[in-house]
Write an enzyme that holds these catalytic residues in place. Sequence first.
Site, mmCIF file in Angstrom:
data_model
loop_
_atom_site.group_PDB
_atom_site.id
_atom_site.type_symbol
_atom_site.label_atom_id
_atom_site.label_comp_id
_atom_site.label_asym_id
_atom_site.label_seq_id
_atom_site.Cartn_x
_atom_site.Cartn_y
_atom_site.Cartn_z
ATOM 1 N N SER A 194 0.845 -1.190 0.000
ATOM 2 C CA SER A 194 0.000 0.000 0.000
ATOM 3 C C SER A 194 0.888 1.251 0.000
ATOM 4 C CB SER A 194 -0.951 -0.047 1.198
ATOM 5 O OG SER A 194 -1.945 0.941 1.067
ATOM 6 N N ASP A 220 -9.694 -4.586 -5.014
ATOM 7 C CA ASP A 220 -9.136 -3.522 -4.178
ATOM 8 C C ASP A 220 -9.759 -2.178 -4.555
ATOM 9 O OD1 ASP A 220 -7.556 -1.786 -2.685
ATOM 10 O OD2 ASP A 220 -5.676 -2.766 -3.224
ATOM 11 N N HIS A 253 -7.811 -5.146 -0.603
ATOM 12 C CA HIS A 253 -6.595 -4.431 -0.209
ATOM 13 C C HIS A 253 -5.900 -5.235 0.881
ATOM 14 C CE1 HIS A 253 -4.063 -0.951 -0.383
ATOM 15 N NE2 HIS A 253 -4.117 -0.778 0.917
#
Length: 321
Positions: free
Chosen positions: A185, A270, A299
Amino acid sequence: MNAIELRKQELNNCRPEPTLDAVAIDTFWDSQLAESEGRPLCVRMIPEATPYPGMVVSKVSYRGYGETDIHAWYIRPASATAQEELPCIVTFPGYTGDRGYPERYARYILLGYSVLAVDVRGQLGETGNLLPLEQGVVRGWITQGLLEKEHSYYLAVAMDTVRAIEAAAELPGTDPARIAITGASQGGGIALLAGALSRRVAAVAADIPNLCRLDFGVMNSTSSLTEIAEYLKRYPEQLEQVLHNLAYFDIVNLAHRFTAPVLMSSGWKDTVCMPETIYAAYNRIQAPKQMQDYPFSGHEVGEFQQRVTARFLQEQLDSSR
């Protein structure tokens, strides 16, 4: 062609044009990097107790952008001799996170590598943020300095990252030719920044990364980029300036600078770092690269991907001895 194959084809064809030309990108970043090179790192290292006999831990700090001291763990396998130079994995956390406890990185120690686990400035860890706050911001961090890229939060984080790689190269027991960077991320986006900006990076493993196709992300992401969307909701007249500044940090526009091998992953469900953003950057990188797709993941980074990353690092770092 089934639906999965069709979706893969669509993503492989996702290739939006860069929003800035390469000359503008290179001029800006080469200037920033040249300025950073002349500043001392002021690396400090203090031994840290750990209940785990398989690792030796030190608390490290180095001087980041704008005189902010950045804090990190330096972790080595207990079996390594003091003279042994090991590959070093540099890693940063996801947005709002911190570097955690050293045992979080045990899988890299089991591979026989050292780790430099770094906080992101101002977020949950021990690292502060001396970047001047000269205008109002949305809650969070990324809208700080949004209207002036030369003093923005993203610039500070990018230069902190480059200097983390330089600090790792100075640490005792690190092989400066075998430094890799990884993260997920926000950490994945930071890893990609390092791959584009640092000459020392030998490999990049970026899971579900942000900082890709930022204009699309500001419109559609459900996470950190909503801070920028909220700012623009209040100040719509700033849209052009904000998108122009963000373009300097967009991996789509930085893709031509990559030389080290890159591993990326994408979760097709995601809504934070959407596959349309990740593939937009991936498809423009010309360095050796691999993509791992997870059609049913959001995610998240699963254990299978952690194994893929381990094998990728072994291929890139163990073979370069």
